[in-house]
Scaffold this motif. Structure first.
Motif, PDB file in Angstrom:
ATOM      1  N   SER A   1      -2.797   8.259   1.102  1.00  0.00           N
ATOM      2  CA  SER A   1      -3.284   6.762   1.022  1.00  0.00           C
ATOM      3  C   SER A   1      -4.579   6.458   1.673  1.00  0.00           C
ATOM      4  CB  SER A   1      -2.084   5.843   1.505  1.00  0.00           C
ATOM      5  OG  SER A   1      -1.989   6.015   3.117  1.00  0.00           O
TER       6      SER A   1
ATOM      7  N   TYR B   1       3.826   1.251  -8.378  1.00  0.00           N
ATOM      8  CA  TYR B   1       3.538   2.094  -6.972  1.00  0.00           C
ATOM      9  C   TYR B   1       4.743   3.352  -6.963  1.00  0.00           C
ATOM     10  CZ  TYR B   1       0.221  -0.748  -4.795  1.00  0.00           C
ATOM     11  OH  TYR B   1      -1.182  -1.339  -4.637  1.00  0.00           O
TER      12      TYR B   1
ATOM     13  N   LYS C   1       1.104  -1.247   0.013  1.00  0.00           N
ATOM     14  CA  LYS C   1       0.006  -0.070   0.084  1.00  0.00           C
ATOM     15  C   LYS C   1       0.877   1.144  -0.083  1.00  0.00           C
ATOM     16  CE  LYS C   1      -0.520  -0.780   4.999  1.00  0.00           C
ATOM     17  NZ  LYS C   1      -1.678  -1.195   6.036  1.00  0.00           N
TER      18      LYS C   1
ATOM     19  N   ILE D   1      -4.673  -0.455  -2.256  1.00  0.00           N
ATOM     20  CA  ILE D   1      -4.101  -1.262  -1.370  1.00  0.00           C
ATOM     21  C   ILE D   1      -4.542  -2.743  -2.218  1.00  0.00           C
ATOM     22  CG2 ILE D   1      -4.836  -2.815   0.616  1.00  0.00           C
ATOM     23  CD1 ILE D   1      -5.663  -0.239   1.968  1.00  0.00           C
TER      24      ILE D   1
ATOM     25  N   THR E   1     -11.184  -4.819   1.460  1.00  0.00           N
ATOM     26  CA  THR E   1     -10.979  -3.448   2.425  1.00  0.00           C
ATOM     27  C   THR E   1     -12.167  -3.296   3.054  1.00  0.00           C
ATOM     28  OG1 THR E   1     -11.506  -2.000   0.559  1.00  0.00           O
ATOM     29  CG2 THR E   1      -9.326  -2.529   0.842  1.00  0.00           C
TER      30      THR E   1
END
Length: 358
Positions: A162, A191, A157, A168, A245
């Motif tokens: 964020s 990323y 992540k 994620i 999530t």
């Protein structure tokens, strides 16, 4: 020289004013959409007058009553003390929290240094400004890839900007390839920089039962008030069936938790839709967490270590051994709708602080 200073001062003042107007338009459009989606009925003239009277006490005029309309339409609990989002984000949060320390002090890569006395997910590697680290030692990308090539489920992540469960990813890596078929090196490239790879938290059976596919966390909003920490509101955040999530912004459900660990009867999505049970069939009213005193003690200790931010939203997991695990803490753009939908006008004490600073 004085003219230059005046021009700079005037430019900053105009910038702040136009920014405030722009943000107010954003919140206005948001609440209009929420009311339309929910179909919340208009407030009575008596209710509107009650809201105006309440806010006039704090010398705040022109307060939008649409947020009150939305909350009341969702949870059937009217109060003039609900706080509109625009008031919180534009006037309260920036006054209570020193923006100069954001986002640097909330970077997940330094969370273990900021709060060394609380358990956190086990970290495999960190990427800080493009540099890879393991156990505080600088390593190269090749070593970072090797450390993540475990065949076990890990999570990657971003460590800055964020919030809301953005980007994620849960993954297994074997021989340099993740379970989606991508090369892990490509995942790292996607990323860019400032990310972290950690082991999955084996969560407490009570929280896991709410939704087995997501890490279901407890969010607590606290206020550092002179010589003590006040808990303003506590909710549990639960993922939907199949989701990895628990974030409300990705469709998750939240439910208020009382100080004794008892869940409220109803839970809510950010849209205002209400639920009596999780997707796994557990009724909220049947859940009571016996470890809440430990959780509250933890946030009390943590907030005293972060005086730069007077109001903080803490995200905490509970592991299988009933240890409190710090996932992250939020100081700017911390959500307030889930708190007010579930627990009512919990932010009203902050108005007295705002009044003293006006």
């Amino acid at each position: 020289m004085k003219i230059i200073y005046f021009i700079i001062y005037l430019s900053l003042k105009i910038y702040k004013k136009t920014t405030k107007i722009s943000h107010n338009i954003t919140w206005k459009n948001k609440i209009k959409k929420l009311i339309k989606t929910k179909g919340a009925k208009k407030l009575t003239n008596t209710q509107v007058a009650e809201i105006n009277t309440y806010y006039n006490k704090y010398k705040l005029k022109g307060i939008s009553t649409q947020w009150h309309q939305f909350y009341y339409g969702c949870n059937q609990f009217f109060s003039p003390k609900y706080m509109p989002e625009n008031l919180f984000y534009i006037d309260i949060e920036p006054r209570l929290n020193q923006k100069i320390y954001f986002p640097s002090l909330t970077d997940k890569n330094i969370l273990d240094k900021r709060f060394p006395n609380v358990k956190q997910p086990e970290t495999i590697i960190k990427n800080i400004n493009g540099f890879f680290y393991s156990n505080d030692e600088l390593i190269d990308e090749r070593k970072a890839l090797s450390l993540c090539d475990t065949g076990n489920e890990l999570v990657i992540k971003p460590t800055v900007d964020s919030g809301g469960g953005k980007n994620i990813l849960l993954f297994n890596c074997k021989d340099g390839v993740v379970d989606s078929g991508q090369k892990l090196r490509t995942v790292f490239k996607d990323y860019g920089k400032d990310f972290i790879v950690q082991k999955i938290v084996q969560q407490h059976e009570q929280l896991k039962a709410l939704n087995p596919t997501s890490l279901n966390t407890i969010r607590i909003m606290t206020y550092l008030n002179e010589n003590k920490v006040d808990v303003l509101s506590t909710i549990v955040r639960i993922g939907r069936k199949g989701s990895s999530t628990d974030n409300a912004t990705t469709g998750g459900i939240s439910c208020g938790i009382q100080k004794n660990g008892q869940f409220n009867t109803m839970g809510y999505q950010l849209s205002g839709e209400s639920f009596r049970a999780t997707d796994s069939g557990i009724k909220f009213e049947d859940v009571k967490l016996n470890f809440m005193s430990k959780v509250l003690e933890t946030v009390n200790e943590l907030h005293q270590e972060a005086p730069f931010f007077k109001i903080i939203s803490w995200d905490l997991a509970i592991d299988k051994d009933e240890n409190v695990v710090l996932i992250e803490y939020n100081v700017m753009g911390q959500g307030i709708n889930s708190h007010q939908l579930n627990n009512g006008p919990v932010l009203s004490p902050l108005l007295k602080i705002l009044e003293s600073q006006l």
